[in-house]
Design a protein around this motif. Structure first.
Motif, PDB file in Angstrom:
ATOM      1  N   MET A   1       0.834  -1.210   0.000  1.00  0.00           N
ATOM      2  CA  MET A   1       0.000   0.000   0.000  1.00  0.00           C
ATOM      3  C   MET A   1       0.865   1.255   0.000  1.00  0.00           C
ATOM      4  SD  MET A   1      -3.177  -0.969  -0.143  1.00  0.00           S
ATOM      5  CE  MET A   1      -4.398   0.023   0.690  1.00  0.00           C
ATOM      6  N   ARG A   2       1.911   1.239   0.788  1.00  0.00           N
ATOM      7  CA  ARG A   2       2.807   2.389   0.829  1.00  0.00           C
ATOM      8  C   ARG A   2       3.517   2.574  -0.506  1.00  0.00           C
ATOM      9  NH1 ARG A   2       5.284   5.586   4.611  1.00  0.00           N
ATOM     10  NH2 ARG A   2       7.382   6.319   4.143  1.00  0.00           N
TER      11      ARG A   2
ATOM     12  N   SER B   1       1.027   3.835  -3.075  1.00  0.00           N
ATOM     13  CA  SER B   1       0.612   5.196  -2.734  1.00  0.00           C
ATOM     14  C   SER B   1       1.649   6.214  -3.181  1.00  0.00           C
ATOM     15  CB  SER B   1       0.382   5.305  -1.222  1.00  0.00           C
ATOM     16  OG  SER B   1       0.013   6.616  -0.863  1.00  0.00           O
TER      17      SER B   1
ATOM     18  N   ALA C   1       1.128   8.974  -6.284  1.00  0.00           N
ATOM     19  CA  ALA C   1       0.872  10.267  -5.653  1.00  0.00           C
ATOM     20  C   ALA C   1       0.772  11.364  -6.714  1.00  0.00           C
ATOM     21  CB  ALA C   1       1.978  10.600  -4.667  1.00  0.00           C
TER      22      ALA C   1
ATOM     23  N   GLY D   1      -4.474   4.724  -7.561  1.00  0.00           N
ATOM     24  CA  GLY D   1      -4.272   5.784  -6.580  1.00  0.00           C
ATOM     25  C   GLY D   1      -5.571   6.171  -5.896  1.00  0.00           C
TER      26      GLY D   1
ATOM     27  N   ILE E   1      -6.546   3.524  -3.300  1.00  0.00           N
ATOM     28  CA  ILE E   1      -5.767   3.628  -2.070  1.00  0.00           C
ATOM     29  C   ILE E   1      -6.231   4.822  -1.238  1.00  0.00           C
ATOM     30  CG2 ILE E   1      -3.456   4.058  -1.145  1.00  0.00           C
ATOM     31  CD1 ILE E   1      -2.364   2.488  -3.527  1.00  0.00           C
ATOM     32  N   THR E   2      -6.512   5.936  -1.905  1.00  0.00           N
ATOM     33  CA  THR E   2      -7.027   7.112  -1.193  1.00  0.00           C
ATOM     34  C   THR E   2      -8.326   6.775  -0.478  1.00  0.00           C
ATOM     35  OG1 THR E   2      -5.992   8.640  -2.759  1.00  0.00           O
ATOM     36  CG2 THR E   2      -7.832   9.484  -1.465  1.00  0.00           C
TER      37      THR E   2
ATOM     38  N   LEU F   1      -7.502   4.651   2.682  1.00  0.00           N
ATOM     39  CA  LEU F   1      -6.925   5.481   3.742  1.00  0.00           C
ATOM     40  C   LEU F   1      -7.951   6.437   4.322  1.00  0.00           C
ATOM     41  CD1 LEU F   1      -3.417   6.257   2.182  1.00  0.00           C
ATOM     42  CD2 LEU F   1      -4.028   4.517   3.887  1.00  0.00           C
TER      43      LEU F   1
END
Length: 214
Positions: free
Chosen positions: A114-115, A118, A122, A129, A132-133, A136
């Protein structure tokens, strides 16, 4: 009479689920290590023990696979970390349990996906993207709700708005764990210390210099 025809379908479904799980784990490991742009689907399939055709039978393309990986990580994290933390009625206990559970979860190499994704997406308007947003954002809402509940009960002292503290909680957790992932048991201890400090809580106990060095 009806049980016989159903059994082959159940077995086929089980095989499909195992194949899918193996491919998702292999893809998560690949995205974590090489990034989305550098991952070859042939390698993902081979490392999972399957052919490229098997992968394309389940996923249309790399984007489809990455989106499935994001969903898979969200689901596995919820089962192993988020769910048990949510079972804690006390907001502080829940937030600490989430942090400790996340540290343990991140001892696995697939947890970095995930990191990695991300960072790679970005600032881009890309489906991965955005996914993932969304993950989070949902997590930040859960954390903010628990912080607000803790303040209402008096267990967490006043401070910046819960949403901002929630974002700081997630950022601190991810940054710390990414630095000490796998360094058990100190990863869990350091996560709990960081969370307590961020929330304005006293330490759970005093550690001597000798204990910290061990």
């Amino acid at each position: 009479m009806t049980a016989g025809p159903e059994r082959p379908r159940e077995k086929q479904a089980d095989r499909r689920a195992r194949t899918r799980s193996a491919l998702l784990e292999s893809a998560a490991r690949g995205f974590s290590t090489y990034g989305y742009g550098n991952v070859a689907l042939e390698r993902v399939a081979a490392e999972a023990g399957y052919t490229r055709g098997a992968l394309y039978h389940l996923f249309a393309n790399k984007e489809d696979l990455a989106l499935a990986v994001v969903q898979w990580v969200e689901e596995t994290w919820a089962a192993e970390v988020g769910g048990p933390a949510a079972d804690e009625a006390d907001p502080v206990a829940s937030l600490l349990a989430m942090g400790r559970g996340h540290a343990v979860y991140c001892r696995r190499d697939v947890a970095r996906v995930m990191r990695a994704l991300s960072v790679e997406f970005a600032g881009q308007d890309h489906a991965v993207g955005r996914a993932i947003t969304g993950v989070l954002g949902r997590l930040a809402t859960q954390v903010a709700d628990r912080i607000a509940a803790g303040r209402k009960s008096g267990a967490i002292p006043p401070g910046p708005p819960p949403r901002e503290v929630a974002l700081a909680y997630l950022g601190t957790l991810e940054g710390l764990v990414s630095s000490v992932a796998g360094h058990a048991p100190h990863d869990v201890e350091l996560v709990e210390r960081a969370i307590r400090g961020l929330l304005g809580l006293p330490p759970s106990r005093t550690y001597s210099d000798t204990e910290v060095e061990q």
